[in-house]
Design a protein around this motif. Structure first.
Motif, mmCIF file in Angstrom:
data_model
loop_
_atom_site.group_PDB
_atom_site.id
_atom_site.type_symbol
_atom_site.label_atom_id
_atom_site.label_comp_id
_atom_site.label_asym_id
_atom_site.label_seq_id
_atom_site.Cartn_x
_atom_site.Cartn_y
_atom_site.Cartn_z
ATOM 1 N N VAL A 68 -5.193 2.973 3.810
ATOM 2 C CA VAL A 68 -3.996 2.773 2.977
ATOM 3 C C VAL A 68 -4.027 3.672 1.744
ATOM 4 C CG1 VAL A 68 -2.784 1.107 1.530
ATOM 5 C CG2 VAL A 68 -3.558 0.445 3.802
ATOM 6 N N MET A 69 -5.142 3.708 1.064
ATOM 7 C CA MET A 69 -5.220 4.535 -0.144
ATOM 8 C C MET A 69 -5.242 6.024 0.197
ATOM 9 S SD MET A 69 -4.790 2.596 -2.484
ATOM 10 C CE MET A 69 -5.403 2.089 -4.040
ATOM 11 N N GLY A 70 -5.782 6.370 1.357
ATOM 12 C CA GLY A 70 -5.723 7.761 1.795
ATOM 13 C C GLY A 70 -4.296 8.225 2.032
ATOM 14 N N MET A 71 -3.497 7.351 2.643
ATOM 15 C CA MET A 71 -2.081 7.685 2.851
ATOM 16 C C MET A 71 -1.334 7.775 1.520
ATOM 17 S SD MET A 71 -1.089 5.667 6.402
ATOM 18 C CE MET A 71 -0.598 4.230 5.534
ATOM 19 N N ARG A 72 -1.668 6.879 0.586
ATOM 20 C CA ARG A 72 -1.029 6.943 -0.735
ATOM 21 C C ARG A 72 -1.405 8.218 -1.473
ATOM 22 N NH1 ARG A 72 -0.970 1.367 -4.040
ATOM 23 N NH2 ARG A 72 1.083 0.780 -3.316
ATOM 24 N N TYR A 73 -2.666 8.617 -1.347
ATOM 25 C CA TYR A 73 -3.117 9.844 -2.000
ATOM 26 C C TYR A 73 -2.414 11.061 -1.400
ATOM 27 C CZ TYR A 73 -6.031 13.733 -3.419
ATOM 28 O OH TYR A 73 -6.470 14.920 -3.917
ATOM 29 N N LYS A 74 -2.303 11.076 -0.089
ATOM 30 C CA LYS A 74 -1.636 12.199 0.574
ATOM 31 C C LYS A 74 -0.173 12.297 0.161
ATOM 32 C CE LYS A 74 -0.888 14.262 5.060
ATOM 33 N NZ LYS A 74 -1.034 14.151 6.493
ATOM 34 N N LYS A 75 0.461 11.140 -0.005
ATOM 35 C CA LYS A 75 1.883 11.118 -0.371
ATOM 36 C C LYS A 75 2.104 11.494 -1.834
ATOM 37 C CE LYS A 75 5.845 8.005 -0.480
ATOM 38 N NZ LYS A 75 6.285 6.619 -0.273
ATOM 39 N N SER A 76 1.268 10.959 -2.737
ATOM 40 C CA SER A 76 1.515 11.146 -4.168
ATOM 41 C C SER A 76 0.650 12.217 -4.814
ATOM 42 C CB SER A 76 1.289 9.824 -4.910
ATOM 43 O OG SER A 76 -0.096 9.502 -4.924
ATOM 44 N N PRO A 81 -5.547 6.715 -6.196
ATOM 45 C CA PRO A 81 -5.627 6.453 -4.758
ATOM 46 C C PRO A 81 -6.691 7.316 -4.068
ATOM 47 C CG PRO A 81 -3.342 6.669 -5.409
ATOM 48 C CD PRO A 81 -4.173 7.052 -6.589
ATOM 49 N N GLY A 82 -6.877 8.536 -4.544
ATOM 50 C CA GLY A 82 -7.899 9.407 -3.978
ATOM 51 C C GLY A 82 -9.300 8.894 -4.242
ATOM 52 N N VAL A 83 -9.529 8.404 -5.459
ATOM 53 C CA VAL A 83 -10.841 7.860 -5.811
ATOM 54 C C VAL A 83 -11.129 6.606 -4.990
ATOM 55 C CG1 VAL A 83 -12.144 6.750 -7.675
ATOM 56 C CG2 VAL A 83 -10.874 8.851 -8.124
ATOM 57 N N MET A 84 -10.162 5.702 -4.904
ATOM 58 C CA MET A 84 -10.371 4.462 -4.152
ATOM 59 C C MET A 84 -10.538 4.742 -2.657
ATOM 60 S SD MET A 84 -10.628 2.541 -6.559
ATOM 61 C CE MET A 84 -10.709 0.861 -6.091
ATOM 62 N N SER A 85 -9.804 5.719 -2.138
ATOM 63 C CA SER A 85 -9.959 6.088 -0.744
ATOM 64 C C SER A 85 -11.344 6.675 -0.490
ATOM 65 C CB SER A 85 -8.883 7.099 -0.352
ATOM 66 O OG SER A 85 -9.056 7.505 0.969
ATOM 67 N N GLY A 86 -11.806 7.515 -1.393
ATOM 68 C CA GLY A 86 -13.136 8.098 -1.262
ATOM 69 C C GLY A 86 -14.238 7.053 -1.324
ATOM 70 N N LEU A 87 -14.126 6.130 -2.291
ATOM 71 C CA LEU A 87 -15.108 5.046 -2.398
ATOM 72 C C LEU A 87 -15.111 4.182 -1.139
ATOM 73 C CD1 LEU A 87 -14.814 3.603 -6.016
ATOM 74 C CD2 LEU A 87 -16.816 4.626 -4.964
ATOM 75 N N SER A 88 -13.936 3.888 -0.639
ATOM 76 C CA SER A 88 -13.830 3.051 0.556
ATOM 77 C C SER A 88 -14.405 3.754 1.771
ATOM 78 C CB SER A 88 -12.374 2.675 0.804
ATOM 79 O OG SER A 88 -11.874 1.918 -0.276
ATOM 80 N N LEU A 89 -14.161 5.048 1.883
ATOM 81 C CA LEU A 89 -14.709 5.803 3.001
ATOM 82 C C LEU A 89 -16.235 5.860 2.932
ATOM 83 C CD1 LEU A 89 -13.750 7.309 5.481
ATOM 84 C CD2 LEU A 89 -13.662 9.384 4.113
ATOM 85 N N LEU A 90 -16.776 6.040 1.732
ATOM 86 C CA LEU A 90 -18.232 6.002 1.568
ATOM 87 C C LEU A 90 -18.794 4.638 1.958
ATOM 88 C CD1 LEU A 90 -18.740 7.965 -1.764
ATOM 89 C CD2 LEU A 90 -19.429 8.674 0.535
ATOM 90 N N MET A 91 -18.071 3.591 1.605
ATOM 91 C CA MET A 91 -18.518 2.241 1.958
ATOM 92 C C MET A 91 -18.491 2.034 3.476
ATOM 93 S SD MET A 91 -19.699 -0.324 0.419
ATOM 94 C CE MET A 91 -20.025 -2.041 0.628
ATOM 95 N N VAL A 92 -17.480 2.561 4.146
ATOM 96 C CA VAL A 92 -17.418 2.461 5.606
ATOM 97 C C VAL A 92 -18.633 3.157 6.215
ATOM 98 C CG1 VAL A 92 -16.166 3.263 7.655
ATOM 99 C CG2 VAL A 92 -14.924 2.188 5.786
ATOM 100 N N PHE A 93 -18.946 4.364 5.754
ATOM 101 C CA PHE A 93 -20.106 5.087 6.275
ATOM 102 C C PHE A 93 -21.400 4.320 6.013
ATOM 103 C CE2 PHE A 93 -17.605 9.225 5.797
ATOM 104 C CZ PHE A 93 -17.195 9.186 7.120
#
Length: 101
Positions: A68-76, A81-93
Motif C-alpha cells: 500500500v505504501m509503495g503504491m502511494r509513494y509511486k503515485k505521490s 510513504p517511501g520510508v514506510m514502504s522501505g521499512l515494511s519491505l525490510l521487515m518482510v525480508f
C-alpha cells in the motif's frame, strides 16, 4: 523467551508515523491506520517472541503496508510513504529470513 525488539520497534514506528500524519496534516485515516497496523505488528512481534516461526500476523501487516505504501509513494513521490514502504519491505525480508533459519 527472547523479545523481538526489532518487531516491537517496527510496530512503534508504524504507530508513531500514523500519529505524525494526524498531527501534521490532520489526517484521521493516517492515525487509524497507524494504530491498527501498529497494534497488529506489536501482536505479531509478541507471537514471534514466543515462537520464532510464528510470523503470520507480522508478515500480513508488514506485507500489506509495503504494498500500500509503495503504491502511494509511486503515485505521490512523497518521502513518508517511501520510508514506510522501505521499512515494511525490510521487515518482510527479515521475517522470511526468520522462517528459513
Amino acid at each position: 523467551m527472547a523479545l523481538d525488539w526489532i518487531g516491537f520497534s517496527y510496530a512503534a514506528a508504524i504507530a508513531f508515523g500514523g500519529f505524525m500524519g494526524y498531527k501534521r496534516k490532520g489526517s484521521v485515516m493516517s492515525l487509524m491506520a497507524g494504530l491498527v497496523f501498529g497494534l497488529l505488528s506489536a501482536y505479531g512481534a509478541y507471537n514471534t517472541s514466543n515462537d520464532s516461526k510464528d510470523i503470520k500476523v507480522s508478515l500480513l501487516a508488514s506485507g500489506t503496508l509495503a504494498v500500500v505504501m509503495g503504491m502511494r509513494y509511486k503515485k505521490s513521490g512523497k518521502l513518508m510513504p517511501g520510508v514506510m514502504s522501505g521499512l515494511s519491505l525490510l521487515m518482510v525480508f527479515r521475517l522470511l529470513l526468520l522462517l528459513v533459519v
